[in-house]
Design a protein around this motif. Sequence first.
Motif: not given
Lengths: 313, 678
Positions: A152-153, A157, A164
């Motif tokens: 996700v990061i 993101v 996300a």
Amino acid sequence: MLQFVIRRVISGIILVAVVSSATFFLAHLAIGDPTIGLLGSSATQDQMASLAAKIGTDRPLIVQFFDWAGHALTGDFGDSWRNFQSVSSQIGLKLPVTLSIVTFAILLTAVFGALLGIATGLRPGTVVDRVLQWLSVILFALPGFWVALVLVITFAVNLKWFPAVGYVQPGTSFSGWLRSLALPGISLALGAVVMVASQLRNALVETSQLDYVRTLRSRGLSNARVTLHMVRNAAPTSLTILALMFVGLLGGAVVVEQIFALPGIGALTTASSQNGDIPILLGITVVTVAFVVLVNLVLDLLLGWINPKARQS
Amino acid sequence: MSTPVSSPATGTQAGGAGTAGAPGTPGTPGTPGTQAGPAASSSTRQARGTAFSRLLRKPEGVISLVIIALVILVGILAPLLSPQDPNFVNLDIVKAPASPEHLLGGDSQGRDVLSRLIWGTQTTVYGAAIAVAFSLLLGVPSGVAAGYFGGAFDRISMWVSDALQAVPGMIILLIVAAASGSNFVVIMITVGVFMAPGFYRLTRSTVLSVRSEPYVDAAVVAGMSPFKILLKHVLRTVRGPVIIQTSLTAGMAMGMQAGLQFLSIGTSDTPSWGAMMMEGFTIIRQHPTLMLWPSLALGLTIAALAIFGTALGDALAVRPPAKRLSAARKAVQAHDAAVPGSTGQVTLAGAESAVRIDELRVAYPSSKNTMKEVVHGISLDVRPGEVLGLVGESGSGKSQTVFSLLGLLPETAAVGAGELWVDGTRVDLANLGAHRKLLGTTLGYIPQEPMSNLDPSYTVGYQLTEPLRTVHGRSKEQARAEVLAALTRVGITDPERVLRSYPHQLSGGMAQRVLIAGAVAGKPKVLVADEPTTALDVTVQAEVLELLRELQCEDGMALVIVTHNFGVVADLCDRVVVMKDGSAVETGTVDEVFNRPADPYTAELIAACLDDAEPRVTADARFADASGAVDAGTAAGPVPAGRRAATPTSTPASAEGEAADQAGPTPSGTSIEGSAAK
């Protein structure tokens, strides 16, 4: 063969029955009076008593059990204690989401696990092979949700390649649906891919040393043909692992769904377990264990097809 | 079956890269082979000691061990190490960056991140310890009991173990968490229960394997308590795998624990890595470091546990993983290992020969940077239509020689030097692909062990027609017709049924006939048979040899037959090459070698065959009487009665002294008859 299938189906039904009965008593005995959790501490005695009468918890536990089991046998899992909607319809609403992710993850696992496993199994000792060995050790041990957070990061993101959070219905937008499945599916599959790959790799290395592989070569078969023979003989262990992975992925999906805010079984389970909504929890248990039994049955049939000796017994 | 000279068994085994660092699966980590009997206990202990030092010699072993030790220490010493109360809220440091007082800054509620991280370590270690302890307690004793007693307990516990593995643990955990009011200890015990099948299966299979060892039977006969012995050996063999499983289980327990805490399940007042990750995740965009620290701690710890398990597994596997060497590297090392000189002889020009091998060398990797040569510059040749016997005890290099002729040496082997001619054409030994193009067309191969040389997953029909279709370009029907003809030709009376059969449905003799059919179906010019009768019953041996001779005569193939049995040589061969320790000690016609062995070793081999000539002659006589009823399933085809009496083991009894000038080495004279007929 038919006898074998019948035996496995009966054994599966017993498993579902045992696990759901155990869950029934475990949940009831531990939660005690569920009306406190359902109504909150400010509820009056009258409110609690009327709710208990409505959901039937004022009866002896054993009566409740046979009532539940009798209905469950006909496919009726009762109503939620919280919003009084039918358990089946609520699970039916959430199950497609979870199954989408898990199926996507299993497909990724099967395809990439097989490709990586064959690539390294035919050439053990290469750099790719050694990297895979270490990756499989580490990635398998790391929990799926940890991998999910990292993905996700990185991809949602920072790189903004994928959404996300959120789920898109396949009817609304098919590509959007695939995009919403991508990160959760990959985070679930990553550990399983390396696991299946390294299992297949080891099985292939072992198979490659068997006498008949040399004999097949001695008749002039091409490398590709010999590889096909080897893969078919090495497949059973990897398939068994794949079925085990399915169980693991179902459990892993519970947490990964939370990270991506997907409206699947995971969120329903967590919410119901915190509310003490036992009918929902029981329904989920029955459905998931039944799926596991089904997957194992399919696996057994596949193994029988691959291995003629197993087919006979 | 005759026993060759007491063999020192120096055969170099083709060690493969098979066991290179197999990562342990959950529940099925590789169980190292059971060590030898009680007598070997001291050497076993030595191996254990070196296993630990081997682990410490590996950088990954040391690093992972240090990380694990650090994590445990930090967990235990948390009250001393933590700079602040982990739950003390200081509104001044809400989401604060790192500062000298707060090395990792403050979290979203104004608590010191470092302190929470340190206390979270304690939670993690404590939880993992509970899970592992319960897992061990449940899994190991039940595994020992199931493996030892078997029966109903085994079946029931196996069912429970399977059931536990079939249930999605995370969902049950959520229910348990709800039911127990998020009691941390109860949750971790449940985790332990779900991990117990791993230990159970491990100990059960170890006990089963130890139990079936011959020395346990021996101990029972000697009046010792088998349970005591089992316990001793089980403990020794199960120790390593259990440690590996423990580290894997601990890692997975930590992962599950953090996952639950991430879902806000478990007590909220004790700091935990999972909860910290959850808190950080909600504000990941603004303050990414808050999630970074606990994630890093969890990831590092779990990775260290996994790597430790694997490194220990590698260290326990005594055989070091064979490295794959480049061809050039192998050539250099093989050159270094070469034993000077060459043996054997050739008389034919390459272009006139069916096979000609010139000063061939084969080497295998023996340790890290050296190779050991197993065939030392051997030379031999075979005329078209000739039958050459390659004789020697096991480890003499005869199989290595023929596998290099076929281009079928294991991948680790290196052909160090030499020249090879097949069917009058020179083969480029450096080009394996081109060499293998000869297989199935020019070169045919009959293996030793019939059952292990058929692919168990395919029907006989598929295995035999596949090369005809893909190599010889036959149509499906054509290939099928040819295979049926080949099966009939090798004496299979019901070829249609055999075609549909799977290998496990065939008898050994039948399977060997199928393999012979497979080898001759491609009409090779040169047929190589590696001990084609060794694995067969004596009665079937004779028939198979007879069949080989017929096929060879009819097709005019050159036949190279590897054997340790001089009876086979006498029955079948024109010429013979005797090998010892990777060299040819003698080459000559069968007549010369039997009657005037030039090398003492050859004489010794022949004499060894003759030692039990007397009983075998009687056996032959008995066999000749019974031959009509033998192996009814596979009619041997039209075999002359006189030939049938010549079993592969009918050793040249007449050579025993008095009749050196007799025409043939066998009493019936069949071999001479056979070769004269050509």
